[in-house]
Design a protein around this motif. Structure first.
Motif, PDB file in Angstrom:
ATOM      1  N   LEU A 134      35.351  40.202  47.130  1.00  0.00           N
ATOM      2  CA  LEU A 134      34.296  40.475  46.769  1.00  0.00           C
ATOM      3  C   LEU A 134      34.168  41.683  45.710  1.00  0.00           C
ATOM      4  CD1 LEU A 134      30.717  39.384  45.786  1.00  0.00           C
ATOM      5  CD2 LEU A 134      30.776  40.902  47.580  1.00  0.00           C
ATOM      6  N   ALA A 135      34.202  42.582  45.787  1.00  0.00           N
ATOM      7  CA  ALA A 135      34.909  43.839  45.272  1.00  0.00           C
ATOM      8  C   ALA A 135      35.721  43.668  44.000  1.00  0.00           C
ATOM      9  CB  ALA A 135      35.487  44.826  45.751  1.00  0.00           C
ATOM     10  N   VAL A 136      36.908  42.464  43.839  1.00  0.00           N
ATOM     11  CA  VAL A 136      37.548  41.954  42.819  1.00  0.00           C
ATOM     12  C   VAL A 136      37.167  41.110  41.842  1.00  0.00           C
ATOM     13  CG1 VAL A 136      39.363  40.855  42.390  1.00  0.00           C
ATOM     14  CG2 VAL A 136      39.646  41.581  43.889  1.00  0.00           C
ATOM     15  N   LEU A 137      36.015  40.232  42.512  1.00  0.00           N
ATOM     16  CA  LEU A 137      35.407  39.322  41.873  1.00  0.00           C
ATOM     17  C   LEU A 137      34.131  39.937  41.041  1.00  0.00           C
ATOM     18  CD1 LEU A 137      35.434  35.997  41.785  1.00  0.00           C
ATOM     19  CD2 LEU A 137      33.711  36.162  43.675  1.00  0.00           C
ATOM     20  N   VAL A 138      33.282  40.816  40.987  1.00  0.00           N
ATOM     21  CA  VAL A 138      32.485  41.634  41.023  1.00  0.00           C
ATOM     22  C   VAL A 138      32.799  42.256  39.420  1.00  0.00           C
ATOM     23  CG1 VAL A 138      31.148  41.480  42.247  1.00  0.00           C
ATOM     24  CG2 VAL A 138      32.172  43.101  42.049  1.00  0.00           C
ATOM     25  N   GLN A 139      33.862  42.596  39.568  1.00  0.00           N
ATOM     26  CA  GLN A 139      34.756  43.050  37.500  1.00  0.00           C
ATOM     27  C   GLN A 139      35.075  41.850  37.109  1.00  0.00           C
ATOM     28  OE1 GLN A 139      35.834  46.578  38.365  1.00  0.00           O
ATOM     29  NE2 GLN A 139      35.358  45.698  40.158  1.00  0.00           N
ATOM     30  N   LEU A 140      34.141  40.122  37.345  1.00  0.00           N
ATOM     31  CA  LEU A 140      34.577  39.318  36.319  1.00  0.00           C
ATOM     32  C   LEU A 140      33.038  38.877  35.521  1.00  0.00           C
ATOM     33  CD1 LEU A 140      37.786  37.687  37.984  1.00  0.00           C
ATOM     34  CD2 LEU A 140      37.809  38.998  35.969  1.00  0.00           C
ATOM     35  N   ASN A 141      33.192  38.073  34.870  1.00  0.00           N
ATOM     36  CA  ASN A 141      31.606  37.265  34.129  1.00  0.00           C
ATOM     37  C   ASN A 141      31.292  37.145  35.106  1.00  0.00           C
ATOM     38  OD1 ASN A 141      32.841  34.402  34.419  1.00  0.00           O
ATOM     39  ND2 ASN A 141      33.949  35.298  31.791  1.00  0.00           N
ATOM     40  N   LYS A 142      29.531  36.595  34.954  1.00  0.00           N
ATOM     41  CA  LYS A 142      28.873  36.082  36.116  1.00  0.00           C
ATOM     42  C   LYS A 142      29.153  34.782  36.501  1.00  0.00           C
ATOM     43  CE  LYS A 142      24.877  35.216  32.977  1.00  0.00           C
ATOM     44  NZ  LYS A 142      23.966  35.125  32.485  1.00  0.00           N
ATOM     45  N   GLN A 143      29.519  34.336  35.539  1.00  0.00           N
ATOM     46  CA  GLN A 143      30.205  32.449  35.330  1.00  0.00           C
ATOM     47  C   GLN A 143      31.295  32.508  37.118  1.00  0.00           C
ATOM     48  OE1 GLN A 143      29.939  34.380  32.494  1.00  0.00           O
ATOM     49  NE2 GLN A 143      28.975  33.026  31.087  1.00  0.00           N
ATOM     50  N   THR A 144      31.838  33.200  36.152  1.00  0.00           N
ATOM     51  CA  THR A 144      33.477  33.050  37.144  1.00  0.00           C
ATOM     52  C   THR A 144      32.951  33.574  38.780  1.00  0.00           C
ATOM     53  OG1 THR A 144      34.978  34.165  35.403  1.00  0.00           O
ATOM     54  CG2 THR A 144      36.125  33.913  37.594  1.00  0.00           C
ATOM     55  N   VAL A 145      31.634  34.460  38.549  1.00  0.00           N
ATOM     56  CA  VAL A 145      31.475  34.816  40.258  1.00  0.00           C
ATOM     57  C   VAL A 145      30.863  34.257  41.127  1.00  0.00           C
ATOM     58  CG1 VAL A 145      29.779  36.428  41.491  1.00  0.00           C
ATOM     59  CG2 VAL A 145      31.338  37.337  39.282  1.00  0.00           C
ATOM     60  N   VAL A 146      30.049  33.229  40.147  1.00  0.00           N
ATOM     61  CA  VAL A 146      29.530  31.778  40.687  1.00  0.00           C
ATOM     62  C   VAL A 146      30.339  30.891  40.767  1.00  0.00           C
ATOM     63  CG1 VAL A 146      27.714  30.256  40.675  1.00  0.00           C
ATOM     64  CG2 VAL A 146      27.150  31.883  39.440  1.00  0.00           C
ATOM     65  N   LEU A 147      31.305  30.641  40.456  1.00  0.00           N
ATOM     66  CA  LEU A 147      32.514  29.698  40.870  1.00  0.00           C
ATOM     67  C   LEU A 147      33.361  30.084  42.259  1.00  0.00           C
ATOM     68  CD1 LEU A 147      33.380  27.230  39.982  1.00  0.00           C
ATOM     69  CD2 LEU A 147      35.181  28.610  38.140  1.00  0.00           C
ATOM     70  N   GLY A 148      33.769  31.792  41.744  1.00  0.00           N
ATOM     71  CA  GLY A 148      34.337  31.835  43.101  1.00  0.00           C
ATOM     72  C   GLY A 148      33.456  31.745  43.782  1.00  0.00           C
ATOM     73  N   ALA A 149      32.195  32.349  43.878  1.00  0.00           N
ATOM     74  CA  ALA A 149      31.495  32.093  45.113  1.00  0.00           C
ATOM     75  C   ALA A 149      32.157  30.305  46.369  1.00  0.00           C
ATOM     76  CB  ALA A 149      30.454  32.604  45.415  1.00  0.00           C
ATOM     77  N   CYS A 150      31.286  29.688  44.761  1.00  0.00           N
ATOM     78  CA  CYS A 150      31.713  28.118  45.900  1.00  0.00           C
ATOM     79  C   CYS A 150      32.640  28.536  46.169  1.00  0.00           C
ATOM     80  CB  CYS A 150      31.608  27.763  44.438  1.00  0.00           C
ATOM     81  SG  CYS A 150      30.587  27.934  43.210  1.00  0.00           S
ATOM     82  N   SER A 151      34.370  28.560  46.204  1.00  0.00           N
ATOM     83  CA  SER A 151      35.550  28.625  46.501  1.00  0.00           C
ATOM     84  C   SER A 151      35.627  28.799  47.934  1.00  0.00           C
ATOM     85  CB  SER A 151      36.978  29.559  45.957  1.00  0.00           C
ATOM     86  OG  SER A 151      35.825  30.306  47.004  1.00  0.00           O
ATOM     87  N   LEU A 152      34.470  29.622  49.096  1.00  0.00           N
ATOM     88  CA  LEU A 152      33.517  29.972  50.222  1.00  0.00           C
ATOM     89  C   LEU A 152      34.524  28.549  51.160  1.00  0.00           C
ATOM     90  CD1 LEU A 152      31.906  33.725  50.169  1.00  0.00           C
ATOM     91  CD2 LEU A 152      35.306  32.731  50.157  1.00  0.00           C
ATOM     92  N   LEU A 153      33.547  27.850  50.700  1.00  0.00           N
ATOM     93  CA  LEU A 153      33.325  26.271  50.858  1.00  0.00           C
ATOM     94  C   LEU A 153      34.280  25.367  51.306  1.00  0.00           C
ATOM     95  CD1 LEU A 153      30.639  24.126  52.175  1.00  0.00           C
ATOM     96  CD2 LEU A 153      30.513  23.265  50.099  1.00  0.00           C
ATOM     97  N   LEU A 154      34.506  25.553  50.201  1.00  0.00           N
ATOM     98  CA  LEU A 154      36.303  24.611  50.478  1.00  0.00           C
ATOM     99  C   LEU A 154      37.202  26.153  51.695  1.00  0.00           C
ATOM    100  CD1 LEU A 154      37.050  23.842  47.341  1.00  0.00           C
ATOM    101  CD2 LEU A 154      36.570  22.367  48.091  1.00  0.00           C
ATOM    102  N   VAL A 155      37.239  27.015  51.982  1.00  0.00           N
ATOM    103  CA  VAL A 155      38.140  27.884  52.456  1.00  0.00           C
ATOM    104  C   VAL A 155      37.310  27.595  53.865  1.00  0.00           C
ATOM    105  CG1 VAL A 155      39.076  30.366  53.210  1.00  0.00           C
ATOM    106  CG2 VAL A 155      38.773  29.771  50.671  1.00  0.00           C
TER     107      VAL A 155
END
Length: 315
Positions: A134-155
């Protein structure tokens, strides 16, 4: 029966883990099970997760959106993220599969299966890895943060797939190639057709290499009652590898066309395609050690594709 040497029989291996590797030699004993739980001594999984991210970042920057330093910063950031999230995925997988792993020779000495790490300890370790991710993800733009969070369902759902379908490798493809979308959005702030096509290309790539990998465990999988494409395809594996890998390269070429890559990308993509063709030609599905060797060789494919996309994008 498979008479070929298995990874558990291979010199220098305990099951699927290196014996007396760098973790055993240099890491304090209290930390060793956790680093082995996240497969830090077997980095091929991190590479396979990372390459789609790097491919996509490079393609998204074909229009010169980023400075060189910003491009390098994103490449490093995604490298850290891939390392941590691959570890988190391995931890989730081993939590679900600890009873199955204990019954399979190749995986019986994994930390959760052998009791070196408790379920509670693994959950705390998982939380730590997710926080770093999460600390890595929040360094990116908000669109990437939302998209990255969605990947947790797949994992989170992936470990269940081998119990539900003979095609868990397809779900792994959806999970492991999510970075093809993330990398593009991190640069451009939106989804376009090139990363979508690249994502599907990565899905077929994963279907190929993970089917080869799954042939290591097919006898044990039958005994414990889990499913895989290795069992579904059987002797037809080689034929399907041509299909999976052919679609991989075809869709990567289409991605390059959509981006408008320089012609220098194409000779390097031909080399990458030749590597996949070599895998399909030489694969021996009843030789576990050879399957592992071919699986690991996909790191070379990843570098060849990155070189192709970098050459095509920069020029």
């Amino acid at each position: 029966m498979n008479s070929a040497p298995t990874p558990s029989d291979a010199p220098g291996m305990i099951g699927d883990m290196p014996a007396d590797g760098w973790i055993d030699r240099y890491v304090p004993s209290a930390l060793r099970p956790y680093l082995k739980l996240m497969r830090l001594d077997r980095p091929i999984g991190t590479w396979l997760l990372l390459f789609p991210c790097w491919w996509s970042i490079t393609l998204a920057n074909a229009d010169g959106t980023l400075s060189v330093w910003r491009w390098l910063y994103l490449m490093v950031l995604f490298g850290i993220g891939a390392l941590v999230m691959r570890g988190a995925g391995c931890t989730v997988n081993d939590l679900f599969d600890r009873d199955i792993d204990a019954r399979v020779a190749r995986t019986a000495m994994r930390p959760l299966a052998c009791g070196a790490v408790s379920v509670r300890q693994a959950l705390w370790f998982l939380a730590l890895q997710l926080l770093i991710g999460l600390a890595v993800l929040v360094q990116l733009n908000k669109q990437t943060v939302v998209l990255g969070a969605c990947s947790l369902l797949l994992v989170g759902v992936y470990p269940l797939m081998k119990r539900l379908t003979h095609w868990p490798q397809a779900w792994l493809g959806l999970t492991f190639n999510w970075g093809a979308l993330l990398g593009w959005v991190a640069v451009q702030g939106r989804i376009d057709w090139p990363p979508v096509v690249l994502y599907v290309a990565g899905l077929f790539w994963t279907l190929g290499y993970d089917t080869i990998y799954a042939h290591q465990d097919k006898d044990d999988d039958v005994q414990v009652g889990v499913k895989s494409t290795a069992l579904a395809l059987g002797e037809r594996t080689q034929l399907f590898l041509w299909l999976f890998y052919g679609l991989t390269i075809g869709l990567m070429v289409l991605t390059g066309v959509l981006v408008g890559l320089h012609w220098l990308a194409w000779p390097l993509l031909v080399l990458a395609g030749a590597h996949l063709a070599w895998q399909a030609v030489v694969v021996r599905i009843d030789d576990s050690a050879h399957c592992l060797y071919l699986f690991r060789s996909n790191r070379l494919f990843g570098w060849l594709v990155l070189a192709a996309f970098a050459a095509g994008a920069m020029l």
